[in-house]
Design a protein around this motif. Structure first.
Motif, PDB file in Angstrom:
ATOM      1  N   ASP A 297       0.455   9.651   3.516  1.00 20.78           N
ATOM      2  CA  ASP A 297       0.940   8.659   2.552  1.00 20.78           C
ATOM      3  C   ASP A 297       0.106   8.715   1.284  1.00 20.78           C
ATOM      4  O   ASP A 297      -1.126   8.761   1.341  1.00 20.78           O
ATOM      5  N   ILE A 298       0.778   8.679   0.145  1.00 21.63           N
ATOM      6  CA  ILE A 298       0.067   8.726  -1.138  1.00 21.63           C
ATOM      7  C   ILE A 298       0.598   7.646  -2.066  1.00 21.63           C
ATOM      8  O   ILE A 298       1.693   7.124  -1.888  1.00 21.63           O
TER       9      ILE A 298
ATOM     10  N   GLY B 113      -7.997   8.074   0.691  1.00 22.19           N
ATOM     11  CA  GLY B 113      -8.406   9.450   0.452  1.00 22.19           C
ATOM     12  C   GLY B 113      -8.309   9.858  -0.998  1.00 22.19           C
ATOM     13  O   GLY B 113      -7.363   9.508  -1.704  1.00 22.19           O
ATOM     14  N   THR B 114      -9.289  10.616  -1.458  1.00 23.36           N
ATOM     15  CA  THR B 114      -9.316  11.116  -2.832  1.00 23.36           C
ATOM     16  C   THR B 114      -8.670  12.491  -2.885  1.00 23.36           C
ATOM     17  O   THR B 114      -8.963  13.364  -2.071  1.00 23.36           O
ATOM     18  N   THR B 115      -7.798  12.689  -3.855  1.00 26.91           N
ATOM     19  CA  THR B 115      -7.131  13.980  -3.999  1.00 26.91           C
ATOM     20  C   THR B 115      -7.900  14.888  -4.948  1.00 26.91           C
ATOM     21  O   THR B 115      -8.738  14.441  -5.733  1.00 26.91           O
TER      22      THR B 115
ATOM     23  N   ASP C 116      -1.824  10.105 -11.822  1.00 29.78           N
ATOM     24  CA  ASP C 116      -2.840  10.336 -10.803  1.00 29.78           C
ATOM     25  C   ASP C 116      -2.241  10.050  -9.434  1.00 29.78           C
ATOM     26  O   ASP C 116      -1.372   9.176  -9.299  1.00 29.78           O
ATOM     27  N   ALA C 117      -2.685  10.769  -8.417  1.00 29.41           N
ATOM     28  CA  ALA C 117      -2.258  10.521  -7.039  1.00 29.41           C
ATOM     29  C   ALA C 117      -3.483  10.357  -6.157  1.00 29.41           C
ATOM     30  O   ALA C 117      -4.474  11.077  -6.328  1.00 29.41           O
ATOM     31  N   GLN C 118      -3.413   9.403  -5.240  1.00 31.89           N
ATOM     32  CA  GLN C 118      -4.493   9.164  -4.285  1.00 31.89           C
ATOM     33  C   GLN C 118      -3.893   8.905  -2.908  1.00 31.89           C
ATOM     34  O   GLN C 118      -2.719   8.525  -2.793  1.00 31.89           O
ATOM     35  N   GLY C 119      -4.706   9.072  -1.882  1.00 25.39           N
ATOM     36  CA  GLY C 119      -4.256   8.755  -0.540  1.00 25.39           C
ATOM     37  C   GLY C 119      -4.022   7.262  -0.395  1.00 25.39           C
ATOM     38  O   GLY C 119      -4.748   6.452  -0.971  1.00 25.39           O
TER      39      GLY C 119
END
Length: 201
Positions: free
Chosen positions: A175-176, A136-138, A128-131
């Motif tokens: 940035d993530i 921030g939600t991807t 999973d990746a998020q801000g």
């Protein structure tokens, strides 16, 4: 679209697995920092101005990684996030899932090296990746050009390179944080998952 649905199903399937992972000692493995960081760590350091304050500072958790760092699980399997790259318009085909105008599309690339003595089932992994700037939600997107979905089995001594694509609101910066979740009998599923922080470039 079918490949995207398959990828999403694989990424979420791990939440349905039975909680039968090993031991529960509070950790899954250790960080292996990028060579440049190890060299900096080995260089002579000036004495701290405030020795008491320096002694009170705790080292970063082994699960807090930067892009380029690796994480080696106790069975020898190693994950290295190698790149976080901005997606270009030319990466998307006619039927791919594209980011909106107010989003930044990006791709995370990682290597998995099977240093264990048996094949590993990559369908038992999630990611999973998020801000990382303002939380921030991807959203998931898909660009077939250059994509390599993770799945199947990886034999001992073999390395696979895999990717996943996302869109992050432009208002949430570049940035993530990317998190890898492994759920099989070789890891403590209650331990902290490794996550990598980096910038979309």
């Amino acid at each position: 679209m079918i490949r995207l649905r398959t990828a999403l199903a694989a990424a979420t399937a791990v939440t349905l697995l039975p909680l039968t992972a090993a031991c529960g000692d509070g950790e899954q493995g250790t960080a292996e920092r990028a060579a440049t960081e190890r060299q900096a760590d080995d260089a002579p350091k000036e004495p701290a101005a405030d020795e008491e304050q320096a002694a009170d500072e705790e080292p970063a958790e082994d699960t807090e990684l930067a892009v380029g760092d690796g994480f080696r699980y106790k069975d020898g399997v190693k994950v290295t996030v190698t790149k976080v790259s901005k997606l270009k318009a030319t990466d998307f085909g006619e039927y791919d899932v594209k980011p909106e105008a107010d989003q930044t599309g990006f791709r995370v690339t990682w290597d998995i090296t099977n240093g264990s003595k048996k094949p590993i089932d990559l369908d038992a992994w999630g990611f999973d990746a998020q801000g990382a700037t303002t939380g921030g939600t991807t959203e998931s997107v898909f660009a077939e050009n250059g994509s390599r979905l993770m799945g199947g089995r990886l034999a001992p001594a073999k390395t696979g390179t895999f990717t996943s694509e996302y869109a992050l609101p432009k208002a949430d910066g570049l940035d993530i944080v990317f998190t890898m979740t492994r759920m099989d009998e070789s890891v403590d599923i209650l331990a902290e998952d490794p996550h990598w922080t980096g910038s979309i470039k």
